[in-house]
Design a protein around this motif. Structure first.
Motif, PDB file in Angstrom:
ATOM      1  N   GLN A   1     -28.034 -28.440  18.801  1.00 56.83           N
ATOM      2  CA  GLN A   1     -28.600 -29.078  17.473  1.00 56.83           C
ATOM      3  C   GLN A   1     -29.487 -30.104  17.566  1.00 56.83           C
ATOM      4  O   GLN A   1     -30.899 -29.550  16.736  1.00 56.83           O
ATOM      5  CB  GLN A   1     -27.873 -28.857  16.120  1.00 56.83           C
TER       6      GLN A   1
ATOM      7  N   SER B   1     -35.220 -39.309  10.735  1.00 58.14           N
ATOM      8  CA  SER B   1     -33.605 -38.744  11.324  1.00 58.14           C
ATOM      9  C   SER B   1     -33.374 -39.042  12.267  1.00 58.14           C
ATOM     10  O   SER B   1     -32.721 -38.646  13.108  1.00 58.14           O
ATOM     11  CB  SER B   1     -33.838 -37.356  11.018  1.00 58.14           C
ATOM     12  N   LEU B   2     -34.645 -39.204  13.374  1.00 61.11           N
ATOM     13  CA  LEU B   2     -34.645 -39.457  14.488  1.00 61.11           C
ATOM     14  C   LEU B   2     -34.627 -40.750  15.485  1.00 61.11           C
ATOM     15  O   LEU B   2     -33.923 -40.913  16.614  1.00 61.11           O
ATOM     16  CB  LEU B   2     -35.639 -38.190  15.607  1.00 61.11           C
TER      17      LEU B   2
ATOM     18  N   SER C   1     -40.103 -40.827  13.004  1.00 59.35           N
ATOM     19  CA  SER C   1     -38.882 -39.646  11.980  1.00 59.35           C
ATOM     20  C   SER C   1     -38.012 -40.601  11.286  1.00 59.35           C
ATOM     21  O   SER C   1     -37.410 -41.387  12.182  1.00 59.35           O
ATOM     22  CB  SER C   1     -39.420 -38.953  13.718  1.00 59.35           C
TER      23      SER C   1
ATOM     24  N   LYS D   1     -38.300 -29.155  15.961  1.00 53.60           N
ATOM     25  CA  LYS D   1     -38.732 -29.110  15.096  1.00 53.60           C
ATOM     26  C   LYS D   1     -39.101 -30.002  14.496  1.00 53.60           C
ATOM     27  O   LYS D   1     -40.663 -29.718  13.710  1.00 53.60           O
ATOM     28  CB  LYS D   1     -37.762 -28.767  13.636  1.00 53.60           C
ATOM     29  N   GLU D   2     -39.579 -31.524  14.827  1.00 52.02           N
ATOM     30  CA  GLU D   2     -40.707 -32.506  14.267  1.00 52.02           C
ATOM     31  C   GLU D   2     -41.291 -31.990  15.927  1.00 52.02           C
ATOM     32  O   GLU D   2     -41.866 -32.975  15.347  1.00 52.02           O
ATOM     33  CB  GLU D   2     -39.385 -33.236  14.411  1.00 52.02           C
TER      34      GLU D   2
ATOM     35  N   GLU E   1     -33.250 -28.435  18.801  1.00 55.24           N
ATOM     36  CA  GLU E   1     -33.882 -27.560  17.494  1.00 55.24           C
ATOM     37  C   GLU E   1     -34.338 -28.267  16.676  1.00 55.24           C
ATOM     38  O   GLU E   1     -35.341 -28.348  16.478  1.00 55.24           O
ATOM     39  CB  GLU E   1     -32.429 -27.317  16.667  1.00 55.24           C
ATOM     40  N   ARG E   2     -33.815 -29.662  16.402  1.00 53.79           N
ATOM     41  CA  ARG E   2     -34.358 -31.002  15.815  1.00 53.79           C
ATOM     42  C   ARG E   2     -35.570 -31.565  16.354  1.00 53.79           C
ATOM     43  O   ARG E   2     -36.387 -32.022  15.628  1.00 53.79           O
ATOM     44  CB  ARG E   2     -33.299 -31.627  15.534  1.00 53.79           C
TER      45      ARG E   2
END
Length: 367
Positions: free
Chosen positions: A347, A98-99, A96, A354-355, A350-351
């Motif tokens: 948030q 973003s993570l 990921s 979502k992934e 949720e991220r």
């Protein structure tokens, strides 16, 4: 040509010897033929009998070299046959964009003798996390690790199979959820602070592997689960040592607590684990950045579980449908901790959901 016919053509001594040798070999061949036929009949009977009785025959192979390979059948109690194939969180986080930056590969999760030394950045962060943090960190760690080894049990557990973990919060949305059996089906269950299970088993389950507390919330510790301490200052380490022994060389500064911790806890010192400041710092940077807010116990344990477990499920976090805050064990609504940025933590969950890195069970909020 028969044996008798051959004998008639052996007038010399040499020929007689050769004929005798031939006759002997012929008799031996006849015996071998009989043995071969008998063995074949016996094998056929055994094979037919095994098929009739459902027995599996294993024949050795002359092609194999060395010892037989080990069995691959899972024997660990952590394997849950009813659940799908293991889907580890590590590779998904690494993939990921973003993570992956939120998780530091060198982060140490548990504080013990082998991980006691802090790097300069983490040490500065942890020593200044609470203004009332005073005392010698080195002395406190020396005394602590004589009493509490803080060994990493997860390293052993992960070798046994897919390690599925549940991080269970205390939100009022757990009431009426019916999540109890789902929670208890996990290999490891983390619960935080005040988390009664008696009378709430249908919704919150009854299994507790680790009961996560800080000293002031240790009054709520329930025997049965392993004590998991989140330390925010040196006096927290001093308190943990004193909770298991009276042989301490200092006086605990209880004035650093808003609520005085219990003098002792009914826990097994050899099973106590302590959250490492590395993880606390990683969670802080990954959620609250460089603001003055610091992460809640719940989100720190969520970060820890993503390092320690193969799969992670989250229960009992968040607010009600109208933004109400409260716990499942009392009817009155409360107020969220002002030191935590709950919006940022929501948030993040949720991220992760979502992934497809964690499974979030949102429960319900009774009207």
């Amino acid at each position: 040509m028969s044996q008798r016919t051959i004998g008639m053509y052996c007038p010399s001594a040499c020929a007689t010897f050769l004929c005798h040798l031939y006759n002997t070999m012929a008799k031996a061949c006849s015996l071998l033929k009989v043995a071969a036929v008998s063995t074949g009949i016996l094998c056929f009977v055994c094979f037919y009998h095994s098929l009739y009785n459902g027995v599996s025959l294993k024949f050795p192979t002359v092609l194999s070299k060395g010892p037989a390979p080990p069995r691959t059948h899972p024997t660990s109690k952590f394997i849950q046959p009813s659940l799908p194939k293991c889907d580890p969180v590590g590779p998904k986080i690494a993939a990921s964009s973003s993570l992956s930056e939120l998780f530091i590969k060198t982060t140490r999760i548990l504080w013990n003798k082998d991980t006691r030394k802090l790097g300069p950045i983490v040490r500065d962060y942890w020593m200044n996390l609470i203004r009332r943090n005073r005392g010698s960190l080195e002395q406190a760690l020396d005394d602590l690790f004589r009493v509490v080894p803080g060994r990493d049990v997860f390293a052993e557990w992960r070798k046994r199979g897919c390690l599925r973990c549940a991080v269970v919060g205390n939100s009022k949305n757990m009431l009426g959820s019916g999540y109890g059996s789902s929670i208890d089906a996990n290999d490891v269950v983390f619960r935080m602070n005040r988390c009664p299970t008696e009378g709430y088993e249908k919704d919150v389950g009854s299994k507790t592997t680790f009961h996560v507390v800080y000293p002031a919330s240790a009054h709520a510790y329930q025997p049965g689960g392993r004590l998991f301490l989140v330390p925010f200052k040196v006096p927290d380490l001093q308190w943990l040592t004193s909770a298991f022994t009276s042989n301490v060389t200092y006086k605990i500064p209880y004035d650093t607590y808003r609520r005085r911790p219990p003098a002792s806890v009914d826990a097994n010192a050899s099973q106590v684990v302590i959250l490492h400041p590395d993880l606390m710092y990683e969670t802080k940077i990954g959620t609250h950045g460089r603001t003055r807010s610091y992460p809640s116990t719940g989100v720190m344990i969520l970060f820890a579980s993503l390092h320690l477990c193969d799969e992670v499920s989250v229960y009992g976090f968040g607010f009600g449908s109208h933004g109400e805050f409260g716990h499942y064990y009392n009817k009155s609504a409360g107020n969220p901790h002002t030191s935590h940025d709950t919006n940022v933590e929501t948030q993040l969950r949720e991220r992760l959901e979502k992934e497809n890195i964690i499974r979030v069970y949102k429960g319900r909020y009774p009207e």
